[in-house]
Design an enzyme around this catalytic site. Structure first.
Site, PDB file in Angstrom:
ATOM      1  CD  GLU A  41      -1.835   2.268   1.745  1.00  0.00           C
ATOM      2  OE1 GLU A  41      -1.396   3.176   1.004  1.00  0.00           O
ATOM      3  OE2 GLU A  41      -2.056   2.430   2.948  1.00  0.00           O
ATOM      4  CB  CYS A  80      -1.364   6.842   1.502  1.00  0.00           C
ATOM      5  SG  CYS A  80      -2.712   5.971   2.300  1.00  0.00           S
TER       6      CYS A  80
END
Length: 285
Positions: A41, A80
């Site tokens: 990720e 993110c």
């Protein structure tokens, strides 16, 4: 110091990493020593797309959409899936961005222990300096500072804090500030003419972690998210992270999914046992 020994250890059977893309590439190399499976990720440069219908009325929905644009400053922008690229349909650009800038300037940036504070300091001096280096890059590229664009100095005990003003830079999608993950309270804004150009700009990045689509049009809210190459597309919302929804990226934002029950399969082996209950041979030999 810890990542390499862990990822390359023979005692580890599965590696999952959350972080920056180049670090993820290194972790994959370490894990390959033992052929361990990995999920990643990684970074993002998520587009937040606003179609002209958002300004069809000055109502609660428009108020929500304006907040949706300003959510680039959520958690100091150190997210993110930060909606760090704002794409606005050109016929509403001036009116919409006037409201967005006004809302951005109203952000209270102060002591994180104060309940009224909306944006605190960056996590480290390295990040603080990195963000300022992108301000310099943006200036060199010709990006226009619509608001912010500098460090913020507070008084008293907070004078040496790593505070960055919530910043909006105006430019075009080929600029480095549009293409590279800054990881701070910085958004880059540009315009698009129609749906096709909105999709083209949204997908013109190495990343594909998150995206936002804002529209009152029922066709757009279904078709545009399907065309954007991102693992999660928020529609008329942003920064919702329900535990039952798969989360993960396309392209250099990584692979694999988290949160949803499907992620359990990344931590399990599929075993096949073939058991014969027949005492008789096959008869070939």
């Amino acid at each position: 110091e810890a990542g390499k020994p862990l990822a390359s250890s023979s005692k580890v059977d599965k590696v999952a990493f959350t972080g920056e893309t180049t670090t993820g590439q290194l972790i994959m190399q370490y894990a390959s020593k033992n052929l361990n499976p990995v999920t990643m990720e990684l970074g993002g440069k998520s587009p937040n797309v606003f179609f002209n219908s958002v300004m069809d009325a000055d109502d609660e929905y428009l108020d929500k959409a304006i907040e949706g644009a300003v959510l680039f400053a959520f958690n100091q922008g150190e997210v993110c899936t930060c909606p760090s690229r704002i794409l606005v349909q050109e016929d509403i650009y001036d009116a919409f961005m006037e409201r967005v800038i006004e809302r951005t300037n109203a952000i209270i940036q102060d002591n994180p222990y104060d309940v009224n504070t909306m944006v605190g300091a960056q996590a480290s001096n390295d990040q603080y300096e990195k963000i300022q280096s992108y301000f310099k890059i943006g200036k060199e590229e010709g990006a226009k500072v619509l608001t912010g664009g500098a460090a913020k100095k507070l008084d008293g005990d907070l004078a040496n804090g790593f505070y960055i003003q919530p910043t909006i830079l105006e430019g075009h999608n080929k600029m480095r500030v549009f293409q590279e993950e800054i990881f701070g309270p910085v958004a880059c804004v540009t315009t698009f003419k129609d749906e096709a150009e909105a999709i083209e700009i949204a997908n013109d990045t190495l990343y594909g972690l998150g995206a936002g689509v804002w529209t009152r049009d029922a066709h757009q809210l279904y078709q545009i998210p399907r065309a954007i190459k991102a693992g999660r597309v928020w529609v008329n919302c942003y920064h919702a992270y329900p535990a039952h929804a798969p989360f993960g990226g396309y392209k250099k934002s990584g692979f694999g999914r988290e949160n949803h029950v499907m992620m359990l399969n990344y931590y399990r082996q599929t075993k096949n046992m073939l058991i014969s209950y027949d005492k008789n041979k096959l008869g070939f030999f």
